[in-house]
Design an enzyme around this catalytic site. Structure first.
Site, PDB file in Angstrom:
ATOM      1  N   ASP A  84      -1.512  10.891  20.524  1.00  0.00           N
ATOM      2  CA  ASP A  84      -1.088  11.871  21.532  1.00  0.00           C
ATOM      3  C   ASP A  84      -2.280  12.599  22.145  1.00  0.00           C
ATOM      4  O   ASP A  84      -2.380  12.756  23.363  1.00  0.00           O
ATOM      5  CB  ASP A  84      -0.133  12.904  20.912  1.00  0.00           C
ATOM      6  N   GLY A 127       9.608  14.662  22.633  1.00  0.00           N
ATOM      7  CA  GLY A 127       8.775  13.540  22.201  1.00  0.00           C
ATOM      8  C   GLY A 127       7.711  13.187  23.222  1.00  0.00           C
ATOM      9  O   GLY A 127       7.178  12.077  23.225  1.00  0.00           O
TER      10      GLY A 127
HETATM   11  C1  GLA Z   1       3.990  11.493  16.965  1.00  0.00           C
HETATM   12  C2  GLA Z   1       2.569  11.631  16.412  1.00  0.00           C
HETATM   13  C3  GLA Z   1       1.719  10.430  16.817  1.00  0.00           C
HETATM   14  C4  GLA Z   1       2.418   9.111  16.483  1.00  0.00           C
HETATM   15  C5  GLA Z   1       3.865   9.129  16.979  1.00  0.00           C
HETATM   16  C6  GLA Z   1       4.629   7.919  16.516  1.00  0.00           C
HETATM   17  O1  GLA Z   1       3.982  11.566  18.370  1.00  0.00           O
HETATM   18  O2  GLA Z   1       1.966  12.806  16.873  1.00  0.00           O
HETATM   19  O3  GLA Z   1       0.456  10.519  16.184  1.00  0.00           O
HETATM   20  O4  GLA Z   1       2.345   8.844  15.106  1.00  0.00           O
HETATM   21  O5  GLA Z   1       4.573  10.275  16.552  1.00  0.00           O
HETATM   22  O6  GLA Z   1       4.091   6.756  17.062  1.00  0.00           O
END
Ligand code: GLA
Length: 385
Positions: A170, A122
């Site tokens: 991100d 993550g």
């Molecule tokens: C992933 C996605 C982001 C965002 C997060 C949740 O990391 O790539 O764009 O939506 O999940 O906040």
């Protein structure tokens, strides 16, 4: 791996020296989850882990890649039909294609790269990869693409070549990251502000606990969450045309359409509307140095992600419980969910007991030893050499 070794790998693989080295990081997000594709705010920061690549134009119209981590090579042309088989190479292919679609000319190149951002935790290893290549190609071929568009190129790669309809958070964090600062980003307007972040003088540390699980779920649950949000926003918009995204909606508006949308879509929207406000409250508290309130909001976010948004899992809920048990100020799932890390705001005095206790409890429960990463908020995409 050191950059020196990467240059050696490149030279050995491609028979000549690399022209330049670039790097782009993964990210953390203090609060504001699943708000980006709802036009809301997020509060990410780049971290000191990411992707580093060595690259050189090769004068052909072919891309040759070497992934140090997979110990695999892959070549492809730059037309839509040339999509490579290898999953990891598709990210780079997507970046190239998205640049070409924007009317820019990219020549063939050779590149070798490695990453130290853990996969599936993550921390956005894929955004790091996209941003590293988008930044490198822009710089190397003098394309004149601005940083906003570099982030959009990475996002479009996810949409069109990976199949994840992600928001902009991100890639934006990876490109715009600044040492010692979080980024308060309005994901609709892309207006942003750096928020200095140094909880140490106030007696806190931010640490990630990696559950070391990644639940691969069928039917792309991330995209389904997004569809739920869009369905709820569309229902509200029929009565309130000014509502473009859930970011513009209130709990009262949601209550009006309760019978017009599914219970599931209602829960998803309830989380998002709450989360948009929580982020604003947390930012306000952060500026005042009120970490207790920030932490409280983080726990609320976890609860919503688990109960309403349903992107948690047994392991992440367990880690959240450990945080409470050991007196941690705030803790929650970070990123998309379904595994990966919790982000924890920990009073310095409780740090050791929290880490030791959590590792032991988690091991006893799941027979896995979680990993611990201290958060170091660092710079975004850049040329290294
Ligand atoms: C992933 C996605 C982001 C965002 C997060 C949740 O990391 O790539 O764009 O939506 O999940 O906040």
């Amino acid at each position: 791996m050191e950059t020196k070794q990467l240059k050696e790998v490149f030279a050995k693989r491609f028979g000549e020296a690399a022209e330049a080295l670039y790097a782009s990081p993964g990210r953390v997000n203090l609060i504001g989850e699943h708000t980006d594709y709802n036009g809301g705010f997020v509060l990410p920061g780049a971290i000191d882990k990411g992707i580093t690549l060595a690259v050189k134009a090769n004068g052909t119209d072919t891309v040759r890649l070497f992934s140090v981590d997979y110990d695999e090579e892959c070549s492809f042309g730059m037309n839509e039909a040339d999509k490579p088989e290898k999953n990891w190479a598709r990210y780079v292919f997507g970046v190239v294609r998205e640049i070409v679609k924007r009317g820019k000319t990219v020549g063939g190149f050779d590149a070798a790269f490695y990453g130290d951002v853990p996969l599936g935790a993550g921390l956005s290893s894929s955004a790091a990869l996209e941003s590293a290549f988008a930044f490198a190609l822009n710089d190397m071929f003098g394309l004149g693409v601005d940083r906003f568009e570099l982030a959009r190129i990475g996002q479009a790669t996810e949409h069109n070549y990976v199949g994840v309809k992600c928001g902009i958070m991100d890639q934006f964090a990876s490109v715009f990251g600044k040492k010692g600062n979080l980024i308060r980003l309005d994901c609709r307007s892309l207006e942003y502000e750096y928020v200095p972040f140094d909880p140490a003088p106030a007696g806190y540390r931010v640490v990630l606990i990696d559950s070391c699980v990644k639940h691969e779920l069928v039917n792309n649950p991330y995209n389904r969450r997004r569809e739920s949000c869009e369905a709820a926003a569309a229902a509200i918009r029929r009565r309130h045309p000014e509502v473009e995204f859930l970011r513009d909606a209130t709990f009262d508006m949601l209550a009006e359409v309760k019978d017009e949308i599914s219970a599931e879509d209602h829960d998803r929207a309830e989380f998002v509307i709450g989360e948009v406000q929580r982020l604003l409250d947390a930012c306000h508290a952060l500026v005042k140095g009120d970490y207790e309130t920030v932490g409280h909001k983080m726990y609320e976010t976890h609860d919503g992600l688990s109960r309403l948004y349903e992107v948690s899992c047994e392991e992440l809920d367990f880690l959240n419980g450990c945080a409470k048990k050991y007196g941690v100020t705030g803790s929650r799932i970070m990123g998309g969910g379904f595994g990966g890390c919790t982000i924890n705001l920990v009073p310095e005095a409780r740090y050791e007991a929290f880490i030791d206790g959590t590792l032991a409890d988690y091991k006893a429960r799941f027979n896995i030893l979680p990993k611990v990463y201290d958060v170091v908020v660092s710079d975004g995409a850049r040329r290294v050499e």
